[in-house]
Write a protein that holds these residues in place. Sequence first.
Motif, PDB file in Angstrom:
ATOM      1  N   ARG A  39     -16.145   4.847  42.466  1.00 48.97           N
ATOM      2  CA  ARG A  39     -17.017   5.910  42.620  1.00 48.97           C
ATOM      3  C   ARG A  39     -17.909   5.851  41.002  1.00 48.97           C
ATOM      4  N   HIS A  43     -23.409   8.547  49.534  1.00 52.32           N
ATOM      5  CA  HIS A  43     -22.630   7.719  50.202  1.00 52.32           C
ATOM      6  C   HIS A  43     -23.197   6.558  50.256  1.00 52.32           C
ATOM      7  N   CYS A  44     -22.608   5.349  50.184  1.00 55.52           N
ATOM      8  CA  CYS A  44     -22.972   3.830  50.029  1.00 55.52           C
ATOM      9  C   CYS A  44     -23.875   3.642  51.324  1.00 55.52           C
ATOM     10  N   ARG A  45     -23.517   4.359  52.513  1.00 56.94           N
ATOM     11  CA  ARG A  45     -24.371   4.017  53.755  1.00 56.94           C
ATOM     12  C   ARG A  45     -25.829   4.639  53.540  1.00 56.94           C
ATOM     13  N   ASN A  46     -25.966   5.534  52.737  1.00 61.06           N
ATOM     14  CA  ASN A  46     -27.469   6.010  52.507  1.00 61.06           C
ATOM     15  C   ASN A  46     -28.098   5.246  51.483  1.00 61.06           C
ATOM     16  N   LEU A  89     -24.676   6.973  43.305  1.00 61.43           N
ATOM     17  CA  LEU A  89     -24.003   8.074  44.433  1.00 61.43           C
ATOM     18  C   LEU A  89     -24.343   9.462  44.356  1.00 61.43           C
ATOM     19  N   TRP A 119     -20.211  -1.681  46.905  1.00 59.85           N
ATOM     20  CA  TRP A 119     -19.468  -0.523  47.653  1.00 59.85           C
ATOM     21  C   TRP A 119     -18.047  -0.510  47.677  1.00 59.85           C
ATOM     22  N   VAL A 159     -18.075   3.979  47.301  1.00 61.42           N
ATOM     23  CA  VAL A 159     -17.216   4.943  47.928  1.00 61.42           C
ATOM     24  C   VAL A 159     -15.805   4.427  48.018  1.00 61.42           C
TER      25      VAL A 159
END
Length: 221
Positions: free
Chosen positions: A23, A33-36, A28, A14, A19
Amino acid sequence: MNLSTAGGFEQDCWNRIGVRGDRSCGQLEQYVHCRNCPAYAQAAQRTLQVPVEPSYRESWAEQLRRPKPCPQVGDASALLFRIGGEWLALPSGLALSVAPLGPVHRLPHRERPGLLGVVNIGGRLAPAIALGPLLGIGAESPPAVEGRHVFGRLLVIAAGAHSCALPVTELHGIVRYDRGALATPAQPWAAQLDGVLAHDGVHAGLLNGALLARRIGELLR
């Protein structure tokens, strides 16, 4: 999908291609988003599973074993204000309202220490009482504090069967205090106080409401 290679969470992907990086990660487009991303979630789980030192666990266990301190909640409230250089407190139940300073109209043939006259409060006339002369408080003022603006007010209180307006130099507001924590007053007029309460570095003489009402009643006869 092989999470150990897709997204490259082993190398903080990440921060490199996610993000926070350039990127360029192909995931992506799907996860936005990386958190997903599952790779990010799995990396978080691995971080939480890192063994901790025994001393760390013992330190937290010791802190959690300590009893929580009882909250210091006052059992009474008072309105703090200043007359000249003296801070005073009045039981909050006696305070009716606060009004801006207004012109005081003198009463003919009523020259008594503390009785200033009458003042208009919201369309009604109320006696204006100066607490300084009534209680024997000097008129000196403390040195001004730089950057602090102080505005005088009229404090309207209930004094027995009367309501009257007290011009005050400064109004602090309502505070809570513990009756059992009141200090013994040392003022020359201490007989009119129930004690001294401390709040934020201010030591205020707590006026006895019944005695104050009696003094004002005698003044208005």
